[in-house]
Design a protein around this motif. Structure first.
Motif, short mmCIF file in Angstrom:
data_model
loop_
_atom_site.label_atom_id
_atom_site.label_comp_id
_atom_site.label_asym_id
_atom_site.label_seq_id
_atom_site.Cartn_x
_atom_site.Cartn_y
_atom_site.Cartn_z
N ALA A 5 0.94 -0.85 -0.07
CA ALA A 5 -0.07 0.25 0.36
C ALA A 5 1.19 0.88 -0.16
O ALA A 5 2.03 1.70 -0.80
CB ALA A 5 -0.65 0.27 1.42
N PHE A 6 0.60 2.14 1.26
CA PHE A 6 1.60 3.40 0.92
C PHE A 6 2.70 2.76 2.00
O PHE A 6 3.34 2.27 2.03
CB PHE A 6 1.32 4.66 2.11
CG PHE A 6 -0.54 4.59 1.30
CD1 PHE A 6 -0.30 6.13 0.33
CD2 PHE A 6 -1.45 4.33 2.69
CE1 PHE A 6 -1.90 6.21 0.10
CE2 PHE A 6 -2.30 4.52 2.22
CZ PHE A 6 -3.10 5.42 0.57
N ILE A 7 4.35 2.94 0.81
CA ILE A 7 5.36 2.95 1.52
C ILE A 7 5.64 4.19 0.95
O ILE A 7 5.87 4.81 0.93
CB ILE A 7 6.27 2.85 -0.29
CG1 ILE A 7 5.94 0.88 -0.17
CG2 ILE A 7 7.47 2.12 0.10
CD1 ILE A 7 5.36 0.26 -1.67
N GLN A 33 12.06 -0.93 3.54
CA GLN A 33 13.16 -2.23 4.33
C GLN A 33 11.74 -3.30 4.73
O GLN A 33 12.09 -4.17 4.48
CB GLN A 33 13.78 -1.72 5.68
CG GLN A 33 14.90 -3.09 6.03
CD GLN A 33 15.91 -2.95 4.95
OE1 GLN A 33 16.76 -2.18 4.38
NE2 GLN A 33 16.24 -4.21 4.61
N VAL A 34 11.38 -2.93 5.63
CA VAL A 34 9.70 -3.63 5.19
C VAL A 34 9.51 -5.07 4.16
O VAL A 34 9.35 -5.67 4.83
CB VAL A 34 8.50 -3.44 6.28
CG1 VAL A 34 7.65 -4.22 6.53
CG2 VAL A 34 8.65 -2.68 7.36
N ILE A 35 9.06 -4.13 3.38
CA ILE A 35 9.00 -5.00 1.67
C ILE A 35 10.30 -5.81 1.56
O ILE A 35 9.84 -6.82 1.16
CB ILE A 35 8.45 -3.89 0.92
CG1 ILE A 35 7.12 -3.35 1.32
CG2 ILE A 35 8.65 -4.47 -0.73
CD1 ILE A 35 7.10 -2.35 0.60
N VAL A 36 11.31 -5.29 1.65
CA VAL A 36 12.87 -5.89 0.83
C VAL A 36 13.01 -6.93 2.25
O VAL A 36 13.26 -8.17 0.83
CB VAL A 36 13.67 -4.94 1.08
CG1 VAL A 36 14.87 -5.92 1.01
CG2 VAL A 36 13.60 -3.15 0.20
N ASP A 37 12.62 -7.10 3.08
CA ASP A 37 13.18 -8.15 3.94
C ASP A 37 12.76 -9.07 3.44
O ASP A 37 12.51 -10.55 3.30
CB ASP A 37 12.75 -7.91 5.44
CG ASP A 37 13.80 -7.34 5.96
OD1 ASP A 37 15.00 -7.13 5.71
OD2 ASP A 37 13.68 -6.23 6.66
N LEU A 53 1.78 -6.30 2.22
CA LEU A 53 1.21 -4.91 3.12
C LEU A 53 0.69 -3.58 2.82
O LEU A 53 0.59 -3.45 1.42
CB LEU A 53 3.07 -5.59 3.01
CG LEU A 53 4.15 -6.38 3.59
CD1 LEU A 53 5.08 -5.98 2.75
CD2 LEU A 53 4.05 -6.58 5.11
N PRO A 54 0.38 -3.02 4.29
CA PRO A 54 0.62 -3.46 5.36
C PRO A 54 -0.81 -4.66 5.84
O PRO A 54 -0.95 -5.47 4.53
CB PRO A 54 0.50 -2.33 6.50
CG PRO A 54 -0.08 -0.95 5.24
CD PRO A 54 -0.46 -1.94 4.38
#
Length: 92
Positions: A5-7, A33-37, A53-54
């Protein structure tokens, strides 16, 4: 498949998020970083995953809105609450 969603990137830098615990809970922005992980975890596990995500992007699957997408009416509400200019709403 990645369905964020909103990054918190330059794509959304002009959007001003209201300071509200309720808004932060319902439609939190996602750090890159959450998306990359999440992507790296899927690659290391050698799995094909749909990464949503989220958490609220998972709700759309149960509401008949397509593959992990939130319903259009809910997306419109979230965009207006988040302060996305109407020109961007019409473009999507």
């Amino acid at each position: 498949m990645l369905l964020p969603a909103f990054i918190l990137t330059s794509l959304f830098e002009k959007i001003r998020f209201p300071a509200s615990p309720l808004i932060d809970f319902l439609a939190p922005p996602v750090k890159p970083q959450v998306i990359v992980d999440a992507v790296i975890d899927a690659l290391e596990a050698q799995e094909s995953r749909t990464i949503r995500l989220p958490f609220y992007t998972n709700v759309g699957r149960f509401m008949g809105a397509g593959p992990g997408l939130i319903p259009k009416w809910l997306g419109d509400v979230i965009q207006r609450v988040r302060g996305i200019p109407s020109q961007l709403l019409r473009a999507g």
